[in-house]
Design a protein around this motif. Sequence first.
Motif, mmCIF file in Angstrom:
data_model
loop_
_atom_site.group_PDB
_atom_site.id
_atom_site.type_symbol
_atom_site.label_atom_id
_atom_site.label_comp_id
_atom_site.label_asym_id
_atom_site.label_seq_id
_atom_site.Cartn_x
_atom_site.Cartn_y
_atom_site.Cartn_z
ATOM 1 N N SER A 191 -8.110 -18.947 7.665
ATOM 2 C CA SER A 191 -8.667 -17.672 6.895
ATOM 3 C C SER A 191 -10.447 -17.732 7.210
ATOM 4 N N VAL A 192 -11.013 -18.657 7.149
ATOM 5 C CA VAL A 192 -12.356 -18.972 7.252
ATOM 6 C C VAL A 192 -12.888 -18.464 8.718
ATOM 7 N N LEU A 193 -12.040 -18.803 9.692
ATOM 8 C CA LEU A 193 -12.304 -18.376 11.104
ATOM 9 C C LEU A 193 -11.895 -16.921 11.472
ATOM 10 N N VAL A 194 -10.636 -16.739 10.750
ATOM 11 C CA VAL A 194 -10.327 -15.191 11.269
ATOM 12 C C VAL A 194 -10.866 -14.072 10.028
ATOM 13 N N VAL B 224 5.173 -14.079 15.163
ATOM 14 C CA VAL B 224 4.558 -12.811 15.422
ATOM 15 C C VAL B 224 5.321 -11.662 14.703
ATOM 16 N N VAL B 225 6.648 -11.584 14.614
ATOM 17 C CA VAL B 225 7.259 -10.706 13.637
ATOM 18 C C VAL B 225 6.678 -10.818 12.150
ATOM 19 N N PHE B 226 6.596 -11.932 11.752
ATOM 20 C CA PHE B 226 6.210 -12.269 10.261
ATOM 21 C C PHE B 226 4.807 -11.469 10.200
ATOM 22 N N GLY B 227 3.744 -11.779 11.024
ATOM 23 C CA GLY B 227 2.555 -11.438 11.095
ATOM 24 C C GLY B 227 2.660 -9.720 11.352
ATOM 25 N N GLY C 6 0.759 -6.019 7.809
ATOM 26 C CA GLY C 6 -0.403 -5.287 7.678
ATOM 27 C C GLY C 6 -1.513 -5.614 8.614
ATOM 28 N N GLY C 7 -2.826 -5.308 7.992
ATOM 29 C CA GLY C 7 -3.988 -5.572 8.883
ATOM 30 C C GLY C 7 -4.261 -6.936 8.882
ATOM 31 N N VAL C 8 -3.611 -8.054 8.482
ATOM 32 C CA VAL C 8 -4.009 -9.332 8.796
ATOM 33 C C VAL C 8 -3.063 -9.914 9.827
ATOM 34 N N PHE C 9 -2.686 -9.343 10.988
ATOM 35 C CA PHE C 9 -1.767 -9.746 11.786
ATOM 36 C C PHE C 9 -2.048 -11.225 12.350
ATOM 37 N N THR D 14 -1.666 -14.040 9.443
ATOM 38 C CA THR D 14 -0.134 -14.373 9.089
ATOM 39 C C THR D 14 0.483 -14.816 10.054
ATOM 40 N N SER D 15 0.208 -14.330 11.211
ATOM 41 C CA SER D 15 0.978 -14.935 12.310
ATOM 42 C C SER D 15 0.814 -16.496 12.406
ATOM 43 N N ILE D 16 -0.630 -17.022 12.330
ATOM 44 C CA ILE D 16 -0.681 -18.449 12.265
ATOM 45 C C ILE D 16 -0.135 -19.100 11.000
ATOM 46 N N PHE D 17 -0.195 -18.271 10.068
ATOM 47 C CA PHE D 17 0.575 -18.835 8.630
ATOM 48 C C PHE D 17 2.310 -19.048 8.982
#
Length: 219
Positions: free
Chosen positions: A98-101, A171-174, A178-181, A184-187
């Motif tokens: 979150s901090v980095l992205v 990747v599909v999850f991300g 929306g705009g936090v691909f 959320t892909s990393i999540f």
Amino acid sequence: MPQDRSYSLKEVVKQLGVILLLPAIFFIITSLILEMLGVKNVDTTFVFILFQIITYTWFLAINKRFREYIRDPLCSKVKIRTAAFYIIAGFVLMALTSVLVLGTGIETNEGQRETFSLSSLHSVMTLQNIFVIIAISIIIPFFEELLFRGLFFTTLSSKYGPWWALIISSVVFGMLHGGVFIATSIFGLVFGYIFYKTKSLIPGILLHMIWNSLSVFLT
């Protein structure tokens, strides 16, 4: 896991498609009907999330095969120390992401905040806001882990191996957030890796709930 419980990738894609599209379709139809009737000041966040919860609950209620399929990973025992380690480590990785992205402006979650009215949810405690908070913090994380890790990742893993399954499912999850691909892909990678290592959905579910709860109350 018995063969008759397993899913083909084609079946999984179809079921995920239905689960993800139905709330959007019902939301659009409802919005059009309300507009035709001249009804205004409708809480669109509440309506959309309500349709999400109804769809998830309906799918789980009628689908005995799916309930049996995710029973083992959902009920699989994991040591408290192991679960705590992965939850804490996963939380740290997600915070750093979150901090980095998000913190550096590579991506922004303003779109999600506006879509779900996150900044105003806890300012006025109406019944609708309480429902939305519970849904975002608890119910949706629970179902997303069942679907994306319990069903999608497991099916992909049996076909392509765990590492490709991690990448594809994340990747599909991300893409669905929306705009936090990137974030959320990393999540998704974090949640998937925790499931892969512990063989249990519980640590990932708890981490997902904790993260979403903090996202609601700290925005």
